[in-house]
Scaffold this motif. Structure first.
Motif, PDB file in Angstrom:
ATOM      1  N   GLU A 216       1.118  -1.619  -0.051  1.00 34.45           N
ATOM      2  CA  GLU A 216       0.189   0.105  -0.385  1.00 34.45           C
ATOM      3  C   GLU A 216       0.800   1.284  -0.292  1.00 34.45           C
ATOM      4  O   GLU A 216       0.475   1.673  -0.358  1.00 34.45           O
ATOM      5  N   LEU A 217       2.051   1.395   0.646  1.00 39.17           N
ATOM      6  CA  LEU A 217       2.732   2.049   1.010  1.00 39.17           C
ATOM      7  C   LEU A 217       3.377   2.331  -0.321  1.00 39.17           C
ATOM      8  O   LEU A 217       4.281   3.810  -0.879  1.00 39.17           O
ATOM      9  N   THR A 218       4.024   1.988  -0.926  1.00 40.24           N
ATOM     10  CA  THR A 218       4.939   1.730  -2.266  1.00 40.24           C
ATOM     11  C   THR A 218       4.048   1.738  -4.054  1.00 40.24           C
ATOM     12  O   THR A 218       4.539   1.840  -4.805  1.00 40.24           O
ATOM     13  N   ARG A 219       2.762   1.418  -3.556  1.00 41.06           N
ATOM     14  CA  ARG A 219       2.014   2.128  -4.480  1.00 41.06           C
ATOM     15  C   ARG A 219       2.394   3.050  -5.547  1.00 41.06           C
ATOM     16  O   ARG A 219       2.496   3.410  -7.102  1.00 41.06           O
ATOM     17  N   PRO A 220       1.903   4.348  -5.233  1.00 36.83           N
ATOM     18  CA  PRO A 220       2.510   5.289  -5.850  1.00 36.83           C
ATOM     19  C   PRO A 220       3.801   5.892  -5.599  1.00 36.83           C
ATOM     20  O   PRO A 220       4.054   6.384  -7.034  1.00 36.83           O
ATOM     21  N   VAL A 221       4.419   4.975  -4.864  1.00 40.73           N
ATOM     22  CA  VAL A 221       5.875   5.742  -5.677  1.00 40.73           C
ATOM     23  C   VAL A 221       6.163   4.549  -7.505  1.00 40.73           C
ATOM     24  O   VAL A 221       6.710   4.931  -8.379  1.00 40.73           O
ATOM     25  N   GLU A 222       5.701   3.123  -6.809  1.00 40.56           N
ATOM     26  CA  GLU A 222       5.750   2.730  -8.657  1.00 40.56           C
ATOM     27  C   GLU A 222       4.938   3.336  -9.442  1.00 40.56           C
ATOM     28  O   GLU A 222       5.268   3.356 -10.468  1.00 40.56           O
ATOM     29  N   ALA A 223       3.524   4.357  -9.190  1.00 43.53           N
ATOM     30  CA  ALA A 223       3.024   4.797  -9.459  1.00 43.53           C
ATOM     31  C   ALA A 223       3.689   6.263 -10.717  1.00 43.53           C
ATOM     32  O   ALA A 223       3.895   6.032 -11.863  1.00 43.53           O
ATOM     33  N   ARG A 224       4.672   6.852  -9.944  1.00 38.63           N
ATOM     34  CA  ARG A 224       5.047   7.879 -10.267  1.00 38.63           C
ATOM     35  C   ARG A 224       5.977   7.592 -11.025  1.00 38.63           C
ATOM     36  O   ARG A 224       6.810   7.838 -11.894  1.00 38.63           O
ATOM     37  N   LEU A 225       6.651   6.583 -10.927  1.00 33.62           N
ATOM     38  CA  LEU A 225       7.734   6.187 -11.167  1.00 33.62           C
ATOM     39  C   LEU A 225       8.003   5.763 -13.015  1.00 33.62           C
ATOM     40  O   LEU A 225       8.068   6.075 -13.764  1.00 33.62           O
ATOM     41  N   ASP A 380      -0.951  12.536  -4.598  1.00 31.09           N
ATOM     42  CA  ASP A 380      -1.396  10.818  -4.308  1.00 31.09           C
ATOM     43  C   ASP A 380      -0.512  10.795  -3.264  1.00 31.09           C
ATOM     44  O   ASP A 380       0.740  11.154  -2.746  1.00 31.09           O
ATOM     45  N   GLY A 381      -1.117   9.608  -2.246  1.00 28.90           N
ATOM     46  CA  GLY A 381      -0.215   9.479  -1.452  1.00 28.90           C
ATOM     47  C   GLY A 381      -1.685   9.658  -0.003  1.00 28.90           C
ATOM     48  O   GLY A 381      -2.737   9.417   0.016  1.00 28.90           O
ATOM     49  N   PHE A 382      -1.257   9.186   0.836  1.00 29.92           N
ATOM     50  CA  PHE A 382      -1.858   9.113   2.458  1.00 29.92           C
ATOM     51  C   PHE A 382      -1.336   9.239   3.278  1.00 29.92           C
ATOM     52  O   PHE A 382      -0.204   8.709   3.782  1.00 29.92           O
ATOM     53  N   VAL A 383      -2.133   9.064   4.875  1.00 28.19           N
ATOM     54  CA  VAL A 383      -1.222   8.996   6.002  1.00 28.19           C
ATOM     55  C   VAL A 383      -2.308   7.381   7.141  1.00 28.19           C
ATOM     56  O   VAL A 383      -3.366   7.773   6.570  1.00 28.19           O
ATOM     57  N   ARG A 384      -1.682   6.991   7.517  1.00 28.95           N
ATOM     58  CA  ARG A 384      -1.792   6.628   7.777  1.00 28.95           C
ATOM     59  C   ARG A 384      -1.673   5.696   9.174  1.00 28.95           C
ATOM     60  O   ARG A 384      -0.804   5.818   9.980  1.00 28.95           O
TER      61      ARG A 384
END
Length: 452
Positions: A216-225, A380-384
């Protein structure tokens, strides 16, 4: 040179070593620091600081380049890059901080000796020799020698095969760059070079990037790459370099340069710790709650003691050790150490992750519902937040998003102070800021969400 006697000798002037020295000097302890390089260690000279300078320069260049294509109505010409000047600017920042650390140690009356220390016994080291060099005798010794990049047998460092330190010394942006290792170091630098115009490919042996973080944390990084045109080869094993290409089990990857970032190892070879027969924890020096090794009077801090290999962990350990040697009632007992990936977007993790501790639950707040994130074009992103079901005590906080590294202190403070969901929910957070996302995540956890 004449021999030296002191109460405290610190081997290594990185973040752990120099902070330990400064605090010891403040406490009136006669202290000597030995290091082959300039004060600041890998972090200041080759790692944390120069990489963040390069990341900032890449961000600025990328923003200018994409401005005419964005929604803000900004019109510019095609930007150009004098990368040698960028590197010179980065190096200037490092020199300023080197001078600052040297001045702080001098202010604390700490003596700095340039050279390589090697143990002769538990109280004595030789500088640049095995008994025939300058001798330093100390009542206490702290090993703070840091870590070095791991080298792959099929990709020995040299020529086009770079360490992270060497990558930040390039004076030209390579047309193509292969990054071996999809951890935080590889992704931070790979993203920066992609923004500067390189064609970047990341080869990660695991099935996804940043494998130490949940998906869940890495998915936004993957999308940005993907948006930046970075190719990610998951489950790819590097097998060598030939004919201008990185060879992998998924085929060759064209690469003018190859950046190898597959981990770091403790830098203990050559300092004679075998003379001490210290108890090891794998490749690391085993320590107790005072950061003392198995030999009385010998301490170890920072990367030589294992994960997490973080500069701020080393700093906190160094400060604690100095106070322990001074006779203060302290010990190493940290509930939470924040870890930050300065990727795009940034990732912060502090404390327990969801499911890591039994009897906990989690809730998130998306940045797309945060006014400041929307006004900054980065939603893009969130706080959990992770909390204990029985009493709502906060056990962990994670976030992914642009600039969320600046929230890391509030995350750690909440956990260290034993805050409950109700404490954070009742705290007024300034508007409009991204910090409101933490407030809203806690309200969401309590069933009182206001903006989702």
């Amino acid at each position: 040179m004449s021999d030296i006697s002191c109460k405290l000798l610190i081997i290594g002037a990185g973040p752990g070593g120099y902070v330990c020295a400064i605090r010891a000097g403040q406490l009136g302890i006669d202290t000597v620091v030995v290091d082959e390089g300039k004060p600041g260690g890998t972090c200041l000279n080759e790692g944390c600081i120069p990489s963040k300078a390069l990341i900032h320069a890449a961000d600025e260049f990328h923003k200018i380049a994409r401005a005419p294509h964005g929604p803000l109505g900004i019109c510019t010409g095609t930007p150009s890059l004098d990368f040698a000047k960028t590197i010179a600017w980065k190096d200037g920042i490092v020199r300023r901080l080197n001078s600052g650390v040297s001045a702080l140690m001098k202010k604390a009356k700490v003596r700095f000796v340039t050279g390589r220390a090697r143990f002769l016994d538990g109280k004595t080291v030789s500088i640049n020799g095995s008994g025939d060099g300058q001798i330093i005798r100390a009542e206490y010794i702290v090993i703070a020698s840091g870590s070095a990049p791991v080298e792959l047998p099929d990709l020995p460092f040299g020529g086009p095969i770079l360490t992270s330190s060497e990558a930040m010394k390039l004076t030209q942006v390579p047309e193509s760059l292969a990054v071996v290792g999809g951890g935080y170091i590889g992704l931070e630098l790979g993203t920066a070079f992609a923004k500067l115009g390189a064609q970047v490919t990341v080869a990660e042996a695991e099935d996804r990037i940043l494998p130490l973080y949940d998906r869940e944390l890495t998915r936004p990084v993957e999308a940005r790459l993907d948006a930046l045109g970075v190719t990610v080869l998951a489950g790819a094993k590097a097998q060598g370099y030939a004919d201008g290409s990185l060879q992998t089990d998924q085929g060759p990857v064209a690469a003018e340069k190859v950046l190898v970032t597959v981990g770091r190892r403790p830098r203990t070879a050559g300092i004679g710790i075998e003379e001490l027969a210290l108890t090891q924890d794998g490749p690391f020096i085993k320590i107790d709650s005072y950061c003392q090794s198995s030999m009385r009077g010998i301490y170890a801090i920072g990367d030589v003691t294992g994960e997490p290999m973080l500069a701020h962990r080393a700093m906190a350990q160094g400060e604690m050790v100095a106070e322990h040697i001074a006779g203060h009632a302290v010990e190493w007992d940290k509930r939470a150490i924040p870890a930050v990936c300065f990727t795009d977007p940034e990732v912060v993790s502090c404390g327990a992750a969801p499911g890591e501790i039994a009897g906990t639950s989690s809730a998130s707040f998306p940045l797309q519902a945060n006014g400041r994130a929307l006004a900054s074009e980065r939603e893009d992103g969130f706080v959990r937040v992770v909390w204990r079901d029985s009493d709502h005590a906060v056990e962990g906080i994670q976030a992914v998003g642009a600039g969320v590294s600046e929230l890391s202190a509030s995350f750690a403070l909440a956990i260290e102070m034993g805050a409950c969901l109700e404490d954070i929910g009742a705290t007024i957070h300034a508007h409009p800021t991204q910090s409101e996302a933490l407030h809203e995540a806690c309200l969401h956890a309590l069933g009182q969400a206001l903006h989702i």
